[in-house]
Design a protein around this motif. Structure first.
Motif, PDB file in Angstrom:
ATOM      1  N   ALA A  28      -6.189  -1.751 -13.613  1.00 38.38           N
ATOM      2  CA  ALA A  28      -7.161  -1.592 -12.527  1.00 38.38           C
ATOM      3  C   ALA A  28      -7.067  -2.760 -11.546  1.00 38.38           C
ATOM      4  O   ALA A  28      -7.138  -2.569 -10.325  1.00 38.38           O
ATOM      5  CB  ALA A  28      -8.573  -1.479 -13.099  1.00 38.38           C
ATOM      6  N   ASP A  29      -6.885  -3.988 -12.072  1.00 43.60           N
ATOM      7  CA  ASP A  29      -6.757  -5.152 -11.193  1.00 43.60           C
ATOM      8  C   ASP A  29      -5.536  -5.050 -10.286  1.00 43.60           C
ATOM      9  O   ASP A  29      -5.558  -5.545  -9.146  1.00 43.60           O
ATOM     10  CB  ASP A  29      -6.650  -6.432 -12.031  1.00 43.60           C
ATOM     11  CG  ASP A  29      -7.940  -6.754 -12.760  1.00 43.60           C
ATOM     12  OD1 ASP A  29      -8.997  -6.251 -12.341  1.00 43.60           O
ATOM     13  OD2 ASP A  29      -7.892  -7.499 -13.757  1.00 43.60           O
ATOM     14  N   ASN A  30      -4.466  -4.434 -10.761  1.00 45.79           N
ATOM     15  CA  ASN A  30      -3.221  -4.359 -10.003  1.00 45.79           C
ATOM     16  C   ASN A  30      -3.206  -3.228  -8.974  1.00 45.79           C
ATOM     17  O   ASN A  30      -2.361  -3.230  -8.069  1.00 45.79           O
ATOM     18  CB  ASN A  30      -2.032  -4.172 -10.954  1.00 45.79           C
ATOM     19  CG  ASN A  30      -1.772  -5.410 -11.795  1.00 45.79           C
ATOM     20  OD1 ASN A  30      -2.149  -6.520 -11.416  1.00 45.79           O
ATOM     21  ND2 ASN A  30      -1.131  -5.240 -12.939  1.00 45.79           N
ATOM     22  N   LEU A  31      -4.103  -2.255  -9.110  1.00 45.18           N
ATOM     23  CA  LEU A  31      -4.142  -1.129  -8.174  1.00 45.18           C
ATOM     24  C   LEU A  31      -4.781  -1.548  -6.859  1.00 45.18           C
ATOM     25  O   LEU A  31      -5.688  -2.373  -6.827  1.00 45.18           O
ATOM     26  CB  LEU A  31      -4.912   0.041  -8.794  1.00 45.18           C
ATOM     27  CG  LEU A  31      -4.233   0.737  -9.981  1.00 45.18           C
ATOM     28  CD1 LEU A  31      -5.164   1.747 -10.625  1.00 45.18           C
ATOM     29  CD2 LEU A  31      -2.935   1.421  -9.545  1.00 45.18           C
ATOM     30  N   LYS A  32      -4.316  -0.932  -5.774  1.00 47.68           N
ATOM     31  CA  LYS A  32      -4.825  -1.255  -4.433  1.00 47.68           C
ATOM     32  C   LYS A  32      -5.350  -0.001  -3.749  1.00 47.68           C
ATOM     33  O   LYS A  32      -4.852   1.098  -3.983  1.00 47.68           O
ATOM     34  CB  LYS A  32      -3.729  -1.891  -3.575  1.00 47.68           C
ATOM     35  CG  LYS A  32      -3.258  -3.260  -4.066  1.00 47.68           C
ATOM     36  CD  LYS A  32      -2.242  -3.853  -3.125  1.00 47.68           C
ATOM     37  CE  LYS A  32      -1.807  -5.246  -3.578  1.00 47.68           C
ATOM     38  NZ  LYS A  32      -0.834  -5.857  -2.633  1.00 47.68           N
ATOM     39  N   ALA A  33      -6.361  -0.192  -2.909  1.00 44.57           N
ATOM     40  CA  ALA A  33      -6.934   0.913  -2.137  1.00 44.57           C
ATOM     41  C   ALA A  33      -7.762   0.337  -1.004  1.00 44.57           C
ATOM     42  O   ALA A  33      -8.157  -0.839  -1.030  1.00 44.57           O
ATOM     43  CB  ALA A  33      -7.792   1.817  -3.022  1.00 44.57           C
ATOM     44  N   GLU A  34      -8.027   1.161   0.003  1.00 43.16           N
ATOM     45  CA  GLU A  34      -8.900   0.741   1.092  1.00 43.16           C
ATOM     46  C   GLU A  34     -10.346   0.690   0.614  1.00 43.16           C
ATOM     47  O   GLU A  34     -10.757   1.448  -0.256  1.00 43.16           O
ATOM     48  CB  GLU A  34      -8.789   1.716   2.263  1.00 43.16           C
ATOM     49  CG  GLU A  34      -7.421   1.733   2.920  1.00 43.16           C
ATOM     50  CD  GLU A  34      -7.355   2.736   4.063  1.00 43.16           C
ATOM     51  OE1 GLU A  34      -8.402   3.372   4.336  1.00 43.16           O
ATOM     52  OE2 GLU A  34      -6.291   2.873   4.673  1.00 43.16           O
ATOM     53  N   GLY A  35     -11.109  -0.227   1.219  1.00 40.07           N
ATOM     54  CA  GLY A  35     -12.512  -0.362   0.860  1.00 40.07           C
ATOM     55  C   GLY A  35     -13.419   0.355   1.841  1.00 40.07           C
ATOM     56  O   GLY A  35     -13.001   1.279   2.550  1.00 40.07           O
ATOM     57  N   CYS A  36     -14.678  -0.082   1.884  1.00 46.74           N
ATOM     58  CA  CYS A  36     -15.654   0.529   2.780  1.00 46.74           C
ATOM     59  C   CYS A  36     -15.439   0.060   4.220  1.00 46.74           C
ATOM     60  O   CYS A  36     -14.920  -1.037   4.462  1.00 46.74           O
ATOM     61  CB  CYS A  36     -17.071   0.168   2.335  1.00 46.74           C
ATOM     62  SG  CYS A  36     -17.509   0.802   0.698  1.00 46.74           S
ATOM     63  N   GLY A  37     -15.851   0.893   5.160  1.00 51.28           N
ATOM     64  CA  GLY A  37     -15.786   0.521   6.566  1.00 51.28           C
ATOM     65  C   GLY A  37     -14.382   0.392   7.108  1.00 51.28           C
ATOM     66  O   GLY A  37     -14.151  -0.352   8.077  1.00 51.28           O
ATOM     67  N   GLY A  38     -13.427   1.084   6.491  1.00 50.18           N
ATOM     68  CA  GLY A  38     -12.048   1.030   6.987  1.00 50.18           C
ATOM     69  C   GLY A  38     -11.368  -0.296   6.769  1.00 50.18           C
ATOM     70  O   GLY A  38     -10.470  -0.672   7.539  1.00 50.18           O
ATOM     71  N   SER A  39     -11.792  -1.051   5.754  1.00 53.70           N
ATOM     72  CA  SER A  39     -11.157  -2.347   5.472  1.00 53.70           C
ATOM     73  C   SER A  39      -9.725  -2.137   4.995  1.00 53.70           C
ATOM     74  O   SER A  39      -9.350  -1.060   4.535  1.00 53.70           O
ATOM     75  CB  SER A  39     -11.953  -3.100   4.402  1.00 53.70           C
ATOM     76  OG  SER A  39     -11.984  -2.363   3.189  1.00 53.70           O
TER      77      SER A  39
END
Length: 371
Positions: A28-39
């Motif tokens: 889970a720590d190694n996975l990446k994704a966009e956050g809230c507000g288009g970050s």
């Protein structure tokens, strides 16, 4: 005595779920994704939210206990006797220690490798032994003191391996040092938790599943409430979220919605905690606490091998030396050398008796008759 199929199943379940617990958290720590507000896309570094999930897994042990109690109703199974009185607040101090130690470890896991994380958790032996002497009035035998010294030496070697493998930049070097120190701090807190459990909780003959589940309930409720102020506490570079706060739960949920694999990793962590606690308690009951300790040590090998296979970390030969020394320290502290010495003495005794028999009764001819 050969193990039954059920005992083999329990041992395998403990080894597999214990390994999944650490590996799923690191995944889970190694996975990446966009956050809230288009970050921008960033790593899922939300250790306190992951700790909440861990307590949810512990809480499920409470449901398992009540299911066992329902099944045992009408039967002569006293292991889940509903008439045993106890004060649930006895679980609050160890639950607070569990919450603190677990949160520190999840923070540390974002800074170091999964195998080093698992190896450094062996430091709990040092502080458990010292605290049991200070607060429980126990006396450690020589082998236990030697086990503590060997564990300290093993931790030093593992720490040096971490420094050698992370010397490519000063930022990573400072991160791994901080992570290793946080793991050691977490083991101090967990050692206090274990002493409290033995002194206040298990002295009241509370069923282990009920103990784990009640601690999970306290930890889940308290840490979930603490997520609210953490959302506003600035943490600077220590934070792994875009807002730079101690924990941004909203950002975590946005990442969960954009990357389903993170959900899978968290579910693996929650479910593995539940099954690992069940398997560990069952192994202690069906086999022995020593067997449980050996299986727990073998988790390091599984986690290390898979981490290298997945290229989450780089192999360093010092880790092998550190692991062997830590394993030796664990074995000495838990008395694993005693059955080994007993087996060697039993094997030596028939040989000595056979040799004595040959010397006394092998040849009965007189010395004068030999030529």
């Amino acid at each position: 005595m050969a193990w039954t199929k059920y005992q083999l199943f329990l041992a395998g379940l403990m080894l597999v779920t214990g390994s999944i617990n650490t590996l799923s958290a690191k995944w889970a720590d190694n996975l990446k994704a966009e956050g809230c507000g288009g970050s921008e896309e960033h790593s899922f570094q939300h250790p306190f939210l992951q700790a909440v999930g861990m307590f949810l897994g512990e809480l499920s042990c409470l449901f398992a206990f009540f299911l066992l109690r329902c099944r045992a109703s009408g039967q002569s199974d006293t292991s889940v006797d509903p008439q045993r009185p106890f004060n649930p607040l006895l679980f609050l101090p160890p639950a607070l220690c569990d919450m603190t130690g677990t949160s520190l470890m999840y923070v540390a896991l974002t800074m170091t490798s999964a195998s080093s994380f698992q190896m450094l958790r062996g430091a709990v032996i040092i502080f458990t032994g010292l605290f049991s002497v200070a607060f429980l009035g126990r006396r450690l035998v020589l082998s236990q003191w030697l086990g503590i010294l060997a564990t300290i030496a093993g931790l030093v070697v593992v720490g040096l391996a971490d420094l050698r493998s992370k010397n490519d930049s000063q930022h990573k070097l400072s991160e791994v040092i901080t992570g290793d120190l946080l793991i050691i701090m977490a083991q101090i807190v967990i050692a206090v938790q274990m002493v409290l459990e033995e002194k206040f909780v298990y002295a009241h003959s509370v069923h282990p599943l009920r103990a784990v589940g009640t601690e999970g309930l306290f930890g889940f409720v308290i840490l979930s409430l603490l997520l609210v102020p953490m959302y506003f506490i600035p943490a600077g570079s220590f934070s792994g979220n875009p807002r730079g706060v101690l924990e941004d739960a909203l950002d975590a949920f946005c990442q969960l919605g954009r990357q389903p694999l993170i959900i899978l990793a968290l579910l693996g962590n929650i479910s593995s905690i539940a099954f690992f606690n069940f398997a560990g308690i069952s192994v202690t009951k069906e086999l022995s606490a020593t067997t449980r300790m050996v299986l727990d040590s073998l988790r390091v090998v599984v986690i290390w091998a898979l981490s290298l296979t997945l290229r989450w970390e780089v192999f360093h030969p010092l880790q092998i030396l550190g692991f062997v020394i830590l394993l030796l320290g664990t074995a000495l502290y838990n008395g694993l050398h005693r059955p080994l010495l007993a087996c060697l003495s039993r094997a030596r005794r028939p040989a000595q008796e056979g040799e004595q028999e040959r010397l006394l009764g092998g040849s009965r001819t007189s010395i004068n008759e030999t030529s």
